[in-house]
Design an enzyme around this catalytic site. Structure first.
Site, PDB file in Angstrom:
ATOM      1  N   HIS A   9      -2.655   5.326   6.450  1.00  0.00           N
ATOM      2  CA  HIS A   9      -1.301   5.850   6.597  1.00  0.00           C
ATOM      3  C   HIS A   9      -1.292   7.319   6.149  1.00  0.00           C
ATOM      4  O   HIS A   9      -2.088   7.712   5.305  1.00  0.00           O
ATOM      5  CB  HIS A   9      -0.318   5.112   5.677  1.00  0.00           C
ATOM      6  CG  HIS A   9      -0.259   3.634   5.855  1.00  0.00           C
ATOM      7  ND1 HIS A   9       0.133   3.031   7.024  1.00  0.00           N
ATOM      8  CD2 HIS A   9      -0.502   2.615   4.987  1.00  0.00           C
ATOM      9  CE1 HIS A   9       0.124   1.713   6.869  1.00  0.00           C
ATOM     10  NE2 HIS A   9      -0.261   1.430   5.645  1.00  0.00           N
ATOM     11  N   CYS A  13       0.835  -1.213   0.000  1.00  0.00           N
ATOM     12  CA  CYS A  13       0.000   0.000   0.000  1.00  0.00           C
ATOM     13  C   CYS A  13       0.866   1.259   0.000  1.00  0.00           C
ATOM     14  O   CYS A  13       0.614   2.191  -0.769  1.00  0.00           O
ATOM     15  CB  CYS A  13      -0.930  -0.010   1.205  1.00  0.00           C
ATOM     16  SG  CYS A  13      -0.135  -0.401   2.768  1.00  0.00           S
TER      17      CYS A  13
END
Lengths: 355, 355
Positions: A220, A140
């Protein structure tokens, strides 16, 4: 119709299965799962043929009233390609199974880069995976960085990338993970492994990364610095350039979106499946130029940003479509892009012009 | 077609608007909002006529490219009934507006009980709101307790309820709220206001509550004790009784659902709008009898459990349907109940019987 098997039906696997089902040129051959938990009940409800990872663990499914179509070996035999979405490290153990069946396979970014011939990002190196037997869809975070780096690299040249990754501690269902109430240097060694991982996609790129882990579960957040070879006259040029990228979402200042909580709320309001955010979310106001230094902050949804990349990787490996065609079809079928943000921007511009 | 105006388009208001739209016997007259943020962009995308709460604040909407249908005064004039979903305390300020237009209104549980003639829960006192002009739909926690208390009260009699409410600090988008890294007695006085609030629905019920606030955003969790007047012979009788209630969801032990994170993941997997959980989620294994003391733990989704209650309250006030009819229609149109859990249970039972 390409038959795609999904080995590992967790956070990524269940999303890849639904994304495969949404494509006109592929179908889900089945999904393999270790335990008969609520996620397995979801697979049964979705009517995905369910395969047990381990012969010894079929009793649990039986007791939970879930029918099994066979074991993972049967699934691989019945698939044209397998997406391995098992936990980090298990993919490497599974590779001999795929080799035995002579079935191409995609692995996820948690595996070591050496597991596959190619580390893949649809925007950066789609063609490199064509005809490869084993491909690794990067993580990711690496996906998020690759998408941002690609257009900047093409238009301005990059001298160096320096990025701090403030990573979520775990996914929303991973109740047992940490940290709680701390911001951990993780890894404490610098550069973190993320920079070299980006280099598996951009071998020539000079990039250093620093990683931390914080007690959040939603997304994130990257604090990015890119030193350009040549800076544009005006930062608005960069903003327009990034806005033109289909998997970068510009977050306008007036929208009141201050973090991952509001981003997820936005995605849920938009009726997205599982509230997924497949695009990098870049705070438009954060895009700044100081000399040749470009700065910005972006949020990355760890549960879903690699999902469209897996779909594109399937097409690249099997030669179904070329890169631009595949990306466009994936975007359209998944619903990538958020018209309420774009439209508001356009409506506001139209109105200002009219005023 | 009953025209429903929604004053306040935040966490509750946007959900009530979508729920109204899903009903065959009512429609959204419009929604009123203070600021032109991402939630307002969602209202525009959903094509709800948007009204400004304040004449002085229309410029912001204009600048964001959002068209306004008028001000909240126009909305009330155009509505048969208004659902006031403004922040706690603002509802009381709005009541004169509804009185001026002679328009019935629902208020939310954050308002003082004295704001309305009736405090409402669809399972407990549907008929009491019929023909009332002003009705207060009780809070998420009071709704959760009322649903649980109702069937127990009917079948076994209740001597006393003692409950600890471990409440989430804020909603997922309320980034600025606390506590962080603490479990606060809140309020520190005992009993907390929640017990008396349940008594607005069950005036004769003997109930004490203790409130805490913790650093989570997903759901409240209640640790419930109910001293019964008469205990059943076997705890399974209580489990079956609760399982028969349409807005109580039994969480089976084998499903691996250990908290609010997995509950939300389950709801998102099921494709529920915004991952909403309209039902009380009761951990089946926690249902325990010790003498006449019944214990259990339940999770309450603070963003959505009052939404079906608002729909039922609209029908009660306007006399559209009787209680059982309204609850059934609301359940069906919203998709209340989670067949993957029920079916698994039935499949497992069938299989055990067959074995």
């Amino acid at each position: 119709m390409l038959r795609v098997g999904i080995n590992g039906y967790g956070t990524i696997g269940k999303r890849v299965a639904d994304a495969v089902r949404a494509q006109p040129d592929m179908e889900v051959a089945g999904v393999a799962k270790v335990s008969p938990d609520y996620v397995a009940l979801g697979a049964a409800e979705a009517e995905y043929p369910l395969y047990a990872v381990d012969e010894d663990r079929t009793d649990g499914f039986h007791e939970a009233g879930i029918d099994l179509a066979g074991t993972v070996d049967d699934l691989v035999a019945d698939s044209d390609i397998v997406v391995d979405a098992t936990p980090s490290g298990i993919g490497a153990q599974n590779r001999p199974l795929y080799e035995r069946h002579d079935t191409p396979a995609l692995f996820q970014g948690g595996e070591d880069a050496t597991i596959a011939e190619v580390s893949f990002n649809a925007r950066a190196n789609y063609d490199e995976a064509t005809d490869a037997d084993y491909v690794r869809v990067v993580s990711c975070n690496t996906t998020g960085l690759s998408r941002l780096v690609s257009p900047i690299h093409e238009d301005y040249g990059i001298e160096k990338v320096r990025t701090t990754l403030v990573r979520r501690g775990g996914d929303p269902d991973q109740t047992g993970r940490g940290p709680i109430n701390d911001a951990l240097p993780d890894p404490v060694s610098i550069p973190s492994h993320h920079g070299p991982d980006v280099q598996t996609v951009f071998p020539e790129l000079d990039i250093d990364t620093i990683g931390l882990k914080v007690p959040t579960t939603m997304m994130h957040v990257h604090a990015v610095n890119i030193t350009l070879e040549e800076a544009p006259d005006d930062v608005s040029e960069i903003r327009d350039r990034l806005r033109g990228e289909d998997r970068l979402l510009m977050i306008p200042d007036y929208a009141g979106i201050d973090g991952a909580g509001t981003l997820k709320d936005l995605a849920l309001d938009a009726g997205r499946p599982r509230g997924d955010i497949w695009e990098n979310c870049i705070w438009e106001e954060s895009i700044t130029i100081e000399g040749r230094d470009l700065y910005c902050m972006q949020a990355i949804h760890q549960e879903s940003d690699v999902v469209p990349e897996n779909i594109d990787a399937i097409r690249s490996v099997t030669g179904l479509l070329d890169g631009p065609e595949s990306r466009a079809l994936t975007n359209e079928t998944l619903g990538i892009g958020l018209s309420r943000l774009d439209n508001a921007e356009e409506r506001a511009v139209d109105r200002q012009t009219a005023d």
